[in-house]
Design a protein around this motif. Structure first.
Motif, PDB file in Angstrom:
ATOM      1  N   ALA A  23     -17.171 -29.618  17.557  1.00  0.00           N
ATOM      2  CA  ALA A  23     -17.689 -28.597  17.606  1.00  0.00           C
ATOM      3  C   ALA A  23     -17.327 -27.368  17.634  1.00  0.00           C
ATOM      4  O   ALA A  23     -16.943 -26.985  19.799  1.00  0.00           O
ATOM      5  CB  ALA A  23     -19.129 -28.442  19.067  1.00  0.00           C
ATOM      6  N   ASP A  73     -17.369 -28.640   8.156  1.00  0.00           N
ATOM      7  CA  ASP A  73     -18.789 -27.540   7.958  1.00  0.00           C
ATOM      8  C   ASP A  73     -19.010 -26.968   8.281  1.00  0.00           C
ATOM      9  O   ASP A  73     -19.503 -26.851   9.392  1.00  0.00           O
ATOM     10  CB  ASP A  73     -20.367 -28.475   8.395  1.00  0.00           C
ATOM     11  CG  ASP A  73     -21.529 -27.848   8.438  1.00  0.00           C
ATOM     12  OD1 ASP A  73     -21.184 -26.804   8.385  1.00  0.00           O
ATOM     13  OD2 ASP A  73     -22.230 -28.800   8.177  1.00  0.00           O
ATOM     14  N   LYS A  76     -22.001 -25.091  10.166  1.00  0.00           N
ATOM     15  CA  LYS A  76     -22.062 -25.163  11.937  1.00  0.00           C
ATOM     16  C   LYS A  76     -21.092 -25.149  12.753  1.00  0.00           C
ATOM     17  O   LYS A  76     -20.549 -25.392  13.946  1.00  0.00           O
ATOM     18  CB  LYS A  76     -22.006 -27.071  11.647  1.00  0.00           C
ATOM     19  CG  LYS A  76     -23.778 -26.937  10.712  1.00  0.00           C
ATOM     20  CD  LYS A  76     -23.094 -28.633  11.429  1.00  0.00           C
ATOM     21  CE  LYS A  76     -25.269 -28.901  10.686  1.00  0.00           C
ATOM     22  NZ  LYS A  76     -25.692 -30.618  11.100  1.00  0.00           N
ATOM     23  N   THR A  78     -18.282 -26.433  12.931  1.00  0.00           N
ATOM     24  CA  THR A  78     -17.782 -28.265  13.310  1.00  0.00           C
ATOM     25  C   THR A  78     -16.882 -29.365  13.063  1.00  0.00           C
ATOM     26  O   THR A  78     -16.849 -28.960  10.859  1.00  0.00           O
ATOM     27  CB  THR A  78     -19.245 -29.036  13.285  1.00  0.00           C
ATOM     28  OG1 THR A  78     -20.075 -28.343  13.896  1.00  0.00           O
ATOM     29  CG2 THR A  78     -19.240 -30.763  13.733  1.00  0.00           C
TER      30      THR A  78
END
Length: 124
Positions: A23, A73, A76, A78
């Motif tokens: 992340a 993604d 996100k 991430t």
């Protein structure tokens, strides 16, 4: 500045699967290339997989082709690494990295931001 936090590393048996996550925070990285590298004691950091900005293209080192899948993604912020059919030689500390450009480069020095690493251990 970009901060990266990896997660998902653990001990698994050979043949099993594992998914790593990374992340990013600090800024949106959707246009930047992201990569996964791994390192074992006494060895240089090795390119494993990379994904271009916006996820247009992906690249893999030969030893993981057909077994690992990198994805991202952007909503996100991430990046993921799905690892299947794991082998003992996949044992390493896995790092994610961000390159502030859209194209993937396999050289670790071309990446500006790094996570702290997550340990993956594959027992035989």
């Amino acid at each position: 500045q970009v901060q990266l936090v990896e997660s998902g590393g653990r001990l698994v048996q050979a043949g099993e699967s594992l998914s790593l996550s990374c992340a990013a925070s600090g800024r949106t990285v959707s246009s930047y290339a992201m990569g996964w590298f791994r390192q074992t004691p006494g060895n240089e950091r090795e390119f494993v997989a990379g994904i271009s900005g916006y996820g247009i293209t992906t690249f893999y080192t030969d030893s993981v082709k057909g077994r690992f899948t990198i994805s991202r993604d952007n909503a996100k912020n991430t990046v993921y690494l799905q690892m299947n059919s794991l082998k003992p030689e996949d044992t390493a500390v896995y790092y994610c990295a961000v390159r502030p450009a859209g194209t993937v480069i396999r050289t670790s020095t071309m990446y500006s931001y790094w996570g702290q690493g997550t340990q993956v251990t594959v027992s035989s």
